[in-house]
Write a protein that holds these residues in place. Structure first.
Motif, PDB file in Angstrom:
ATOM      1  N   HIS A   1     -51.362  25.954 -51.038  1.00 36.36           N
ATOM      2  CA  HIS A   1     -50.497  26.822 -50.221  1.00 36.36           C
ATOM      3  C   HIS A   1     -50.156  28.055 -51.043  1.00 36.36           C
ATOM      4  CE1 HIS A   1     -46.492  27.133 -47.675  1.00 36.36           C
ATOM      5  NE2 HIS A   1     -47.315  28.120 -47.438  1.00 36.36           N
TER       6      HIS A   1
ATOM      7  N   VAL B   1     -47.795  31.399 -50.894  1.00 36.23           N
ATOM      8  CA  VAL B   1     -46.668  32.048 -50.225  1.00 36.23           C
ATOM      9  C   VAL B   1     -46.491  33.423 -50.847  1.00 36.23           C
ATOM     10  CG1 VAL B   1     -44.205  31.934 -49.664  1.00 36.23           C
ATOM     11  CG2 VAL B   1     -45.550  29.819 -49.843  1.00 36.23           C
TER      12      VAL B   1
ATOM     13  N   TYR C   1     -51.840  29.783 -46.168  1.00 36.19           N
ATOM     14  CA  TYR C   1     -50.885  30.781 -46.643  1.00 36.19           C
ATOM     15  C   TYR C   1     -49.704  30.946 -45.699  1.00 36.19           C
ATOM     16  CZ  TYR C   1     -52.807  33.983 -43.127  1.00 36.19           C
ATOM     17  OH  TYR C   1     -53.187  34.559 -41.942  1.00 36.19           O
ATOM     18  N   THR C   2     -48.645  31.491 -46.244  1.00 33.09           N
ATOM     19  CA  THR C   2     -47.491  31.953 -45.479  1.00 33.09           C
ATOM     20  C   THR C   2     -47.098  33.312 -46.044  1.00 33.09           C
ATOM     21  OG1 THR C   2     -46.687  29.692 -45.129  1.00 33.09           O
ATOM     22  CG2 THR C   2     -45.105  31.494 -44.798  1.00 33.09           C
TER      23      THR C   2
ATOM     24  N   TYR D   1     -39.785  28.125 -47.323  1.00 29.53           N
ATOM     25  CA  TYR D   1     -41.168  28.237 -46.851  1.00 29.53           C
ATOM     26  C   TYR D   1     -42.142  27.649 -47.861  1.00 29.53           C
ATOM     27  CZ  TYR D   1     -39.500  31.268 -43.090  1.00 29.53           C
ATOM     28  OH  TYR D   1     -38.845  31.760 -41.976  1.00 29.53           O
TER      29      TYR D   1
ATOM     30  N   ALA E   1     -47.923  25.402 -44.776  1.00 22.95           N
ATOM     31  CA  ALA E   1     -48.417  26.758 -44.552  1.00 22.95           C
ATOM     32  C   ALA E   1     -48.442  27.055 -43.059  1.00 22.95           C
ATOM     33  CB  ALA E   1     -49.810  26.911 -45.139  1.00 22.95           C
ATOM     34  N   VAL E   2     -48.058  28.267 -42.684  1.00 17.32           N
ATOM     35  CA  VAL E   2     -48.104  28.646 -41.271  1.00 17.32           C
ATOM     36  C   VAL E   2     -49.376  29.418 -40.947  1.00 17.32           C
ATOM     37  CG1 VAL E   2     -45.583  28.720 -41.169  1.00 17.32           C
ATOM     38  CG2 VAL E   2     -46.851  30.827 -41.565  1.00 17.32           C
ATOM     39  N   ASN E   3     -50.101  29.859 -41.993  1.00 19.62           N
ATOM     40  CA  ASN E   3     -51.298  30.686 -41.806  1.00 19.62           C
ATOM     41  C   ASN E   3     -51.001  31.893 -40.919  1.00 19.62           C
ATOM     42  OD1 ASN E   3     -53.168  29.176 -43.437  1.00 19.62           O
ATOM     43  ND2 ASN E   3     -53.110  27.594 -41.848  1.00 19.62           N
TER      44      ASN E   3
END
Length: 250
Positions: free
Chosen positions: A90, A92, A127-128, A174, A179-181
């Protein structure tokens, strides 16, 4: 879990490191002063070994157009390579509300942030991207950008500034989550014209300068529309308004 916080000794980074450590995770504050340099690559692979989450809070030491673009492109490529080799799960990154909006593309800084975000998306790592509004802590810097003398010209565009403590809370949350992409937005609880907020800051510090609201005054090289720096959707709001933040600062 192991976290590496790029820029982990800075204003936001030191606070994020503190918050993540309270959750009993291994946290590496990565910065040139700790032997990790994302531009030269020094110490980067060693820091990444066994890392689950990277939090990128780095910022360019120079805001000159070419220098800031070179910084984010070089740092972004080096981070992507090191994270891929280490199997990071992940990534961020802290970025800026307004990045990617056509009007702000006239700003070299915003173009550099766009390049950074494009590299993150292309890296193939979950990723976020956290889009934050401007920090209260930079109101003084905005005032200095208004020019010399007792009357300074500041953009009348709206802004919704956020306290660094609220930024750190959000970034840590977060980083601890999936991850929210995509992009999430964070902002302060109140919005007002930039010129008004800068005047409030100066008055609270007993600074005699007078702010002249000017819709044509540039912000990082871009002339703003009224809503250029406001979140575009539903944003996570910080707890501190100007009065609360300034009381803590004092």
């Amino acid at each position: 879990m192991k976290f590496v916080v790029i820029g982990g000794t800075g204003l936001i980074g030191s606070k994020v490191v503190e918050r993540l450590r309270k959750h009993n995770h291994e946290v590496v504050p990565a910065a040139p002063s700790t032997g990790v340099n994302t531009i030269t690559g020094e110490g980067l692979n060693e820091a990444m070994a066994g890392t689950d989450v990277v939090v990128d809070l780095s910022n360019s030491p120079s805001f000159e157009d070419k220098a800031v673009l070179d910084f984010f492109e070089t740092s972004g490529r080096n981070l992507a390579a090191a994270e891929t080799n280490a199997g990071v799960k992940h990534h961020v990154a802290l970025s800026v509300v307004g990045t990617g909006r056509p009007l702000l593309a006239s700003s070299g800084y915003f173009r550099a942030k766009m390049a950074q975000e494009q590299l993150i998306r292309a890296a193939g790592i979950p990723y976020t991207i956290v889009h934050a509004t401007q920090f209260f802590e930079f109101l003084g810097g905005i005032a200095e950008s208004g020019g010399p003398g007792q009357e300074i010209r500041i953009s009348s565009g709206l802004m919704q500034p956020i306290a660094s403590d609220d930024v750190a809370d959000a970034v840590a949350d977060y980083a601890l989550g999936p991850a929210v992409n995509g992009i999430v937005e964070i902002a302060g609880p109140e919005k007002a014209p930039m010129a008004e907020l800068v005047q409030r800051f100066l008055s609270a510090k007993a600074d005699p300068r007078k702010v002249i609201p000017d819709p044509k005054a540039p912000y990082f090289g871009a002339v703003l529309e009224p809503d250029s720096l406001l979140p575009g959707g539903v944003a996570r709001l910080g707890k501190q308004d100007f009065k609360t933040w300034f009381a803590r600062l004092a």
